[in-house]
Design a protein around this motif. Sequence first.
Motif, PDB file in Angstrom:
ATOM      1  N   LEU A 145      -3.113   1.705  -3.337  1.00 11.00           N
ATOM      2  CA  LEU A 145      -2.189   1.017  -2.427  1.00 11.00           C
ATOM      3  C   LEU A 145      -0.760   1.065  -2.932  1.00 11.00           C
ATOM      4  O   LEU A 145       0.177   0.701  -2.202  1.00 11.00           O
ATOM      5  CB  LEU A 145      -2.616  -0.443  -2.249  1.00 11.00           C
ATOM      6  N   LYS A 158      -4.576   8.937  -5.326  1.00 10.88           N
ATOM      7  CA  LYS A 158      -5.304   9.083  -4.070  1.00 10.88           C
ATOM      8  C   LYS A 158      -6.811   9.183  -4.272  1.00 10.88           C
ATOM      9  O   LYS A 158      -7.556   9.374  -3.319  1.00 10.88           O
ATOM     10  CB  LYS A 158      -4.794  10.313  -3.313  1.00 10.88           C
ATOM     11  N   ARG A 194      -0.460  -1.111   6.724  1.00  7.37           N
ATOM     12  CA  ARG A 194       0.265  -0.254   7.672  1.00  7.37           C
ATOM     13  C   ARG A 194       0.610  -1.008   8.959  1.00  7.37           C
ATOM     14  O   ARG A 194       1.716  -0.873   9.494  1.00  7.37           O
ATOM     15  CB  ARG A 194      -0.586   0.980   7.991  1.00  7.37           C
ATOM     16  N   CYS A 217      -7.653  -2.309   3.483  1.00  8.00           N
ATOM     17  CA  CYS A 217      -6.349  -2.704   2.941  1.00  8.00           C
ATOM     18  C   CYS A 217      -5.236  -1.773   3.433  1.00  8.00           C
ATOM     19  O   CYS A 217      -4.135  -2.238   3.767  1.00  8.00           O
ATOM     20  CB  CYS A 217      -6.400  -2.712   1.422  1.00  8.00           C
ATOM     21  N   LEU A 218      -5.495  -0.480   3.449  1.00 10.18           N
ATOM     22  CA  LEU A 218      -4.487   0.472   3.936  1.00 10.18           C
ATOM     23  C   LEU A 218      -4.087   0.173   5.374  1.00 10.18           C
ATOM     24  O   LEU A 218      -2.898   0.161   5.719  1.00 10.18           O
ATOM     25  CB  LEU A 218      -5.028   1.899   3.848  1.00 10.18           C
ATOM     26  N   ILE A 272     -10.694  -0.014   0.323  1.00 14.99           N
ATOM     27  CA  ILE A 272      -9.353   0.580   0.373  1.00 14.99           C
ATOM     28  C   ILE A 272      -8.942   0.846   1.810  1.00 14.99           C
ATOM     29  O   ILE A 272      -7.779   0.627   2.195  1.00 14.99           O
ATOM     30  CB  ILE A 272      -9.315   1.878  -0.447  1.00 14.99           C
ATOM     31  N   HIS A 273      -9.869   1.287   2.631  1.00 16.14           N
ATOM     32  CA  HIS A 273      -9.540   1.617   4.025  1.00 16.14           C
ATOM     33  C   HIS A 273      -9.038   0.390   4.782  1.00 16.14           C
ATOM     34  O   HIS A 273      -8.045   0.462   5.521  1.00 16.14           O
ATOM     35  CB  HIS A 273     -10.767   2.200   4.722  1.00 16.14           C
ATOM     36  N   LEU A 314      -4.837   7.005  10.150  1.00 12.32           N
ATOM     37  CA  LEU A 314      -4.397   7.501   8.851  1.00 12.32           C
ATOM     38  C   LEU A 314      -5.317   8.607   8.356  1.00 12.32           C
ATOM     39  O   LEU A 314      -6.540   8.542   8.525  1.00 12.32           O
ATOM     40  CB  LEU A 314      -4.386   6.373   7.814  1.00 12.32           C
ATOM     41  N   ASP A 363      -1.276  10.438   4.810  1.00 14.37           N
ATOM     42  CA  ASP A 363      -0.583   9.170   5.061  1.00 14.37           C
ATOM     43  C   ASP A 363      -0.755   8.158   3.921  1.00 14.37           C
ATOM     44  O   ASP A 363      -0.226   7.040   3.998  1.00 14.37           O
ATOM     45  CB  ASP A 363      -1.122   8.535   6.350  1.00 14.37           C
ATOM     46  N   LEU A 364      -1.476   8.531   2.885  1.00 11.40           N
ATOM     47  CA  LEU A 364      -1.699   7.578   1.795  1.00 11.40           C
ATOM     48  C   LEU A 364      -0.384   7.277   1.086  1.00 11.40           C
ATOM     49  O   LEU A 364       0.402   8.182   0.808  1.00 11.40           O
ATOM     50  CB  LEU A 364      -2.718   8.138   0.816  1.00 11.40           C
ATOM     51  N   PRO A 365      -0.138   6.004   0.763  1.00 12.87           N
ATOM     52  CA  PRO A 365       1.207   5.590   0.332  1.00 12.87           C
ATOM     53  C   PRO A 365       1.535   5.832  -1.134  1.00 12.87           C
ATOM     54  O   PRO A 365       2.706   5.786  -1.518  1.00 12.87           O
ATOM     55  CB  PRO A 365       1.204   4.084   0.627  1.00 12.87           C
TER      56      PRO A 365
END
Length: 799
Positions: free
Chosen positions: A246, A92, A282, A277-278, A274-275, A82, A86-88
């Motif tokens: 997220l 951000k 994914r 969890c992302l 955060i990384h 990612l 690619d952040l949802p």
Amino acid sequence: MASPGGTPAKLTQGARTRGGIGESTLRPDATLKVTGEFAYSSDMWHEDMLWGQILRSTLAHAEIVSIDTAEALAMPGVYAVLTYDDLPAEVKNYGLEIQDTPVLAHGKVRHHGEPVAIVAADHPETARRAAAKIKVDYRELPVVTDEAAATAPDAILIHEGRDDHHAGHVPHPNIVHRQPIVRGDVAEARGRADVIVEGEYTFGMQDQAFLGPESGLAVPEEDGGVHLYIATQWLHSDLRQIAPVLGLPEEKVRMTLAGVGGAFGGREDLSMQIHACLLALRTGKPVKIVYNRFESFFGHVHRHPAKLYYEHGATKDGKLTHMKCRIVLDGGAYASASPAVVGNASSLSVGPYVLDDVDIEAIALYTNNPPCGAMRGFGAVQACFAYEAQMDRLAQRLGMDPVEFRQLNAMEQGTIMPTGQPVDSPAPVAELLRRVKAMPMPPERQWESSQGADVRQLPGGLSNATHGEGVVRGVGYAVGIKNVGFSEGFDDYSTARVRIEVVGGEPVATVHTAMAEVGQGGVTVHAQIARTELGVDQVTIHPADTRVGSAGSTSASRQTYVTGGAVKNACELVREKVLDLGRRRFGSCHPAWATAALLLEGGKVVTDAGEALADLVDVLEGESVEVEEEWRHRPTEAFDLRTGQGNGHVQYSFAAHRAVVEVDTELGLVKVVELACAQDVGKALNPLSVVGQIQGGTTQGLGVAVMEEIVVDPRTAKVRNPSFTDYLIPTILDTPAISVDVLELADEHAPYGLRGVGEAPTLSSTPAVLAAIREATGLELNRTPVRPEHLTGTQLPEG
């Protein structure tokens, strides 16, 4: 159990149960930690778990031209790669106070080691190799590394188009925050001074150097949410920053505290949360991320390096007339806690002294240096180093004893701070100095023995560099003031849930908070409070998570005060409900209710505690009583942005140190023989833990005095020593004897009269060591840490 016709048990004075307030109780995790069996966050495991890895920038300031992840994605075992694109969610960025930190770099990188991309793979080595295959094309940009470059009219802006709530009162976009404090008439007071001293001081960048690197495990949930097991200092602050990135509501991001291997401020900001969890969301699989030591130096904020410019005046009889100072803190690439650190540095820059005429300015800069934020002492450490050096210089100019000079000018209860706030609790500054000076001195020439020199007692230690030739002893003193709790109008509160019930025929209390236990001993104190307030022997401490309200951060020496206050308050409410239950069940004349009431009364003991506990079981039979309650200390207010006036702090803590050092003046080697400390703690809830906190803070101050500094290349803004090979911290062989004299003068505004303990000794130990080295060598020594070349005049080659 009391018989139906019996009489209530009689009261006697003393501690009601074993392990209550004021007793030295052992930590429940102590044995596990000593034997290596304690489960830290890095030890967590989950079936079918993936491993996360972060790709970090190799440059401190550069435009990202392109990122090619194709080769990494093609590797067997790689599940996801990612980047920023690619952040949802729309959000951000994140941040403690200012949301200026991108989850992954976008457009450009602003400091060495900034996260650029993240990878999930089925093996940690696969993840590392995949990250190495990501191709990033950079266009290098000039770096901003000091105040002159950051504030020039044509300066490169670290954050272009910055628009936040601090921008209106700072003179340049590369200044994060500015806080002046003006009181009295400095020009008039300067005219009354018989002696004026000026000094410029440099404070190096210190790392928290916690031994457990950043780590956590993110597990996707069936409802589309995620459960993060994490080593942190503030679960709910993490939650507030994580959920928007997220794209999830906070109730779908569940957080549980995992084993924390130290913190000291370095876990207040997000690192890998955060990384992980992302990647988990994914891939649909649990993802674990564990930093290595090299990564850890880039993955958290550090203590702000500082330039401090001071002027003090005094009359010939030793009374301070005025103080002017300017404090420049380097906040690095992102804001983190810099605004609050500026507030602390400015409001505490005078030290624990009476001064009516001051002109103070403190600022924090944006630069391309590593981000800096919270660390034990939080802005007050840097200021204490400078103002205590100034006190020694004034005393020397006046021909006065440095301790007596400090005592002559020491604040006390009722003193008005430079911010206009009165000190409304004991401030025994002169007494602490008297006590620490009166402690027995360590023997001279301890290295000498009938068998020859014991090199462990000499400067240089086991390196066997000297056998006592050219070794000179020096003694130095320092005292400091530190605020306790969050300040400047912050809504500082904590939440506690307390339940009492019968388990296995015995009353048991359960305490549930979101407090992060990072080694400070809160889990012990909470049990002590419950035993004291509820009269029970058995207390269970529930693991910290976000299923209970926020406990705030484990920082600012606040947890015993605020979360301890919340536990005490909840216990008192539980007690009222239990007594009401007993009245309704038995009637207020029944002996079972009466002895249970005595047990719950607080501050006393029943002669037959077993009988009273049995009566309490009768009262609770088939019932549990539970309360969740928030607790706040008295409010504070923001400092005026023009004058710095305002009641900004809740409480102050004070510590004084005497340092005894031996210096080999030819080789530039220093041995700190002793760091004696006297500190007022208000009330020692757990005396053993209090002494441990004082000794730990003292040692951390010693580290920044003589060895600890993150070295940043001023030409490239790259970190040059990101390892414990090159970044040195005190070992057991470097740690001196630390005698502690604990004073207990209650603060009537605080639970049990307590004061926050953990930070104050970090302030005064550093300048005490420097003062001792100055006395031994006669050198000015206006920077930390002191290195051998500063003592010998040897110029080391660049690099």
